[in-house]
Design a protein around this motif. Sequence first.
Motif, mmCIF file in Angstrom:
data_model
loop_
_atom_site.group_PDB
_atom_site.id
_atom_site.type_symbol
_atom_site.label_atom_id
_atom_site.label_comp_id
_atom_site.label_asym_id
_atom_site.label_seq_id
_atom_site.Cartn_x
_atom_site.Cartn_y
_atom_site.Cartn_z
ATOM 1 N N MET A 1 44.299 40.162 42.225
ATOM 2 C CA MET A 1 45.069 40.141 41.138
ATOM 3 C C MET A 1 46.322 39.116 41.209
ATOM 4 O O MET A 1 47.162 39.383 42.552
ATOM 5 C CB MET A 1 45.534 41.387 40.350
ATOM 6 C CG MET A 1 44.401 42.292 40.065
ATOM 7 S SD MET A 1 44.547 43.700 38.974
ATOM 8 C CE MET A 1 46.226 44.086 39.332
ATOM 9 N N SER A 2 46.898 38.424 40.239
ATOM 10 C CA SER A 2 47.858 37.622 40.564
ATOM 11 C C SER A 2 49.307 38.252 40.150
ATOM 12 O O SER A 2 50.189 37.742 40.678
ATOM 13 C CB SER A 2 47.529 36.067 39.859
ATOM 14 O OG SER A 2 47.727 36.756 38.441
ATOM 15 N N HIS A 3 49.328 39.120 39.569
ATOM 16 C CA HIS A 3 50.472 39.842 39.091
ATOM 17 C C HIS A 3 51.660 38.811 38.421
ATOM 18 O O HIS A 3 52.573 38.958 38.371
ATOM 19 C CB HIS A 3 51.079 40.210 40.306
ATOM 20 C CG HIS A 3 50.496 41.361 40.698
ATOM 21 N ND1 HIS A 3 49.789 42.589 40.209
ATOM 22 C CD2 HIS A 3 49.852 41.610 42.224
ATOM 23 C CE1 HIS A 3 49.127 43.267 41.129
ATOM 24 N NE2 HIS A 3 48.978 42.672 42.041
ATOM 25 N N ARG A 4 51.161 37.970 37.610
ATOM 26 C CA ARG A 4 51.909 36.974 36.983
ATOM 27 C C ARG A 4 52.560 37.689 35.713
ATOM 28 O O ARG A 4 53.398 37.136 34.937
ATOM 29 C CB ARG A 4 51.003 35.808 36.453
ATOM 30 C CG ARG A 4 50.467 34.870 37.402
ATOM 31 C CD ARG A 4 49.791 33.726 36.642
ATOM 32 N NE ARG A 4 48.568 34.023 36.023
ATOM 33 C CZ ARG A 4 47.311 34.152 36.374
ATOM 34 N NH1 ARG A 4 47.199 33.938 37.536
ATOM 35 N NH2 ARG A 4 46.604 34.588 35.568
ATOM 36 N N ALA A 5 51.510 38.744 35.285
ATOM 37 C CA ALA A 5 52.274 39.426 34.080
ATOM 38 C C ALA A 5 53.526 40.135 34.103
ATOM 39 O O ALA A 5 53.886 40.619 35.256
ATOM 40 C CB ALA A 5 51.024 40.652 33.809
ATOM 41 N N ARG B 1 40.544 43.243 33.984
ATOM 42 C CA ARG B 1 39.922 41.994 34.256
ATOM 43 C C ARG B 1 39.291 42.129 35.793
ATOM 44 O O ARG B 1 38.270 41.680 36.011
ATOM 45 C CB ARG B 1 40.609 40.784 34.191
ATOM 46 C CG ARG B 1 40.462 40.459 32.571
ATOM 47 C CD ARG B 1 40.869 39.000 32.356
ATOM 48 N NE ARG B 1 42.363 38.680 32.936
ATOM 49 C CZ ARG B 1 43.607 39.193 32.372
ATOM 50 N NH1 ARG B 1 43.416 39.599 31.058
ATOM 51 N NH2 ARG B 1 44.805 38.874 32.785
ATOM 52 N N TRP B 2 40.133 42.445 36.530
ATOM 53 C CA TRP B 2 39.734 42.828 38.156
ATOM 54 C C TRP B 2 38.414 43.737 38.241
ATOM 55 O O TRP B 2 37.561 43.155 38.825
ATOM 56 C CB TRP B 2 41.046 43.382 39.015
ATOM 57 C CG TRP B 2 40.915 43.244 40.401
ATOM 58 C CD1 TRP B 2 40.982 42.465 41.307
ATOM 59 C CD2 TRP B 2 40.238 44.490 41.151
ATOM 60 N NE1 TRP B 2 40.718 42.882 42.383
ATOM 61 C CE2 TRP B 2 40.256 44.141 42.554
ATOM 62 C CE3 TRP B 2 39.956 45.861 40.768
ATOM 63 C CZ2 TRP B 2 39.786 44.847 43.457
ATOM 64 C CZ3 TRP B 2 39.501 46.726 41.509
ATOM 65 C CH2 TRP B 2 39.542 46.195 43.011
ATOM 66 N N PHE B 3 38.620 44.878 37.538
ATOM 67 C CA PHE B 3 37.423 45.696 37.832
ATOM 68 C C PHE B 3 36.318 45.155 36.885
ATOM 69 O O PHE B 3 35.161 45.188 37.569
ATOM 70 C CB PHE B 3 37.792 47.050 36.934
ATOM 71 C CG PHE B 3 38.380 48.227 37.867
ATOM 72 C CD1 PHE B 3 37.690 48.897 38.656
ATOM 73 C CD2 PHE B 3 39.767 48.084 37.948
ATOM 74 C CE1 PHE B 3 38.209 49.676 39.736
ATOM 75 C CE2 PHE B 3 40.381 49.276 38.835
ATOM 76 C CZ PHE B 3 39.381 50.001 39.550
ATOM 77 N N PHE C 1 30.714 42.930 37.078
ATOM 78 C CA PHE C 1 29.899 41.813 36.680
ATOM 79 C C PHE C 1 29.365 41.041 37.911
ATOM 80 O O PHE C 1 28.186 40.719 37.849
ATOM 81 C CB PHE C 1 30.654 41.028 35.656
ATOM 82 C CG PHE C 1 30.988 41.711 34.383
ATOM 83 C CD1 PHE C 1 30.310 43.070 33.963
ATOM 84 C CD2 PHE C 1 31.791 41.387 33.498
ATOM 85 C CE1 PHE C 1 30.862 43.503 32.798
ATOM 86 C CE2 PHE C 1 32.107 41.666 32.253
ATOM 87 C CZ PHE C 1 31.785 42.923 31.863
ATOM 88 N N ALA C 2 30.108 40.635 38.857
ATOM 89 C CA ALA C 2 29.636 39.858 39.896
ATOM 90 C C ALA C 2 28.813 40.741 40.800
ATOM 91 O O ALA C 2 27.614 40.203 41.011
ATOM 92 C CB ALA C 2 30.860 39.210 40.611
ATOM 93 N N THR D 1 28.235 51.543 41.084
ATOM 94 C CA THR D 1 28.967 50.350 41.291
ATOM 95 C C THR D 1 30.624 50.514 41.166
ATOM 96 O O THR D 1 31.264 50.236 42.002
ATOM 97 C CB THR D 1 28.585 48.902 40.754
ATOM 98 O OG1 THR D 1 27.092 48.851 40.756
ATOM 99 C CG2 THR D 1 29.413 47.632 41.248
ATOM 100 N N ILE D 2 31.024 50.910 40.226
ATOM 101 C CA ILE D 2 32.372 51.341 39.660
ATOM 102 C C ILE D 2 33.004 52.165 40.631
ATOM 103 O O ILE D 2 34.105 51.999 41.352
ATOM 104 C CB ILE D 2 32.658 51.744 38.369
ATOM 105 C CG1 ILE D 2 32.168 50.752 37.196
ATOM 106 C CG2 ILE D 2 33.913 52.324 38.161
ATOM 107 C CD1 ILE D 2 32.096 51.043 35.778
#
Length: 147
Positions: free
Chosen positions: A1-5, A17-19, A24-25, A110-111
């Motif tokens: 995660m970029s932590h721009r938020a 989104r990271w999860f 999904f991948a 998977t989670i």
Amino acid sequence: MSHRAANLPQLLSEARRWFEDALFASMEAAGEQPVTTAQASVFALLDTEGTTVSELARRIGVTRQTVHQAVHGLIGMGLLEQVPDPESARRRLIRTTAEGQRVHERAQATIKVIESVLTERIGPAPARALRDALTSDWGEPPLVAAP
């Protein structure tokens, strides 16, 4: 995660989104059919006995049309089915097929693995604190005025 938020809602969205990216991948790498975020939300909020499109839309916070599109994509993939509601001849319930249940169980497993990776990366205490904070009763959303 970029932590721009800059604020907590943005950070929570980035964490989700990271999860989702990891889930999904990982599912696609395991040979499962790709799904969208909307389709994954439908699975997460389905009741065992089935749920109406209207109720799913309310739970997700999107329009009926958005849920309808996601549901019909999943029906086309063989993961969901539409059945008559035994309590109302006018309503139809959306529920998982046997294949949909298998995929959902695999996604849940998977989670758990993704959560364990996160715990390894940030440490057990921060992971526990995160879960505790997110499962605490926050009460009703406040009505506030910015200064």
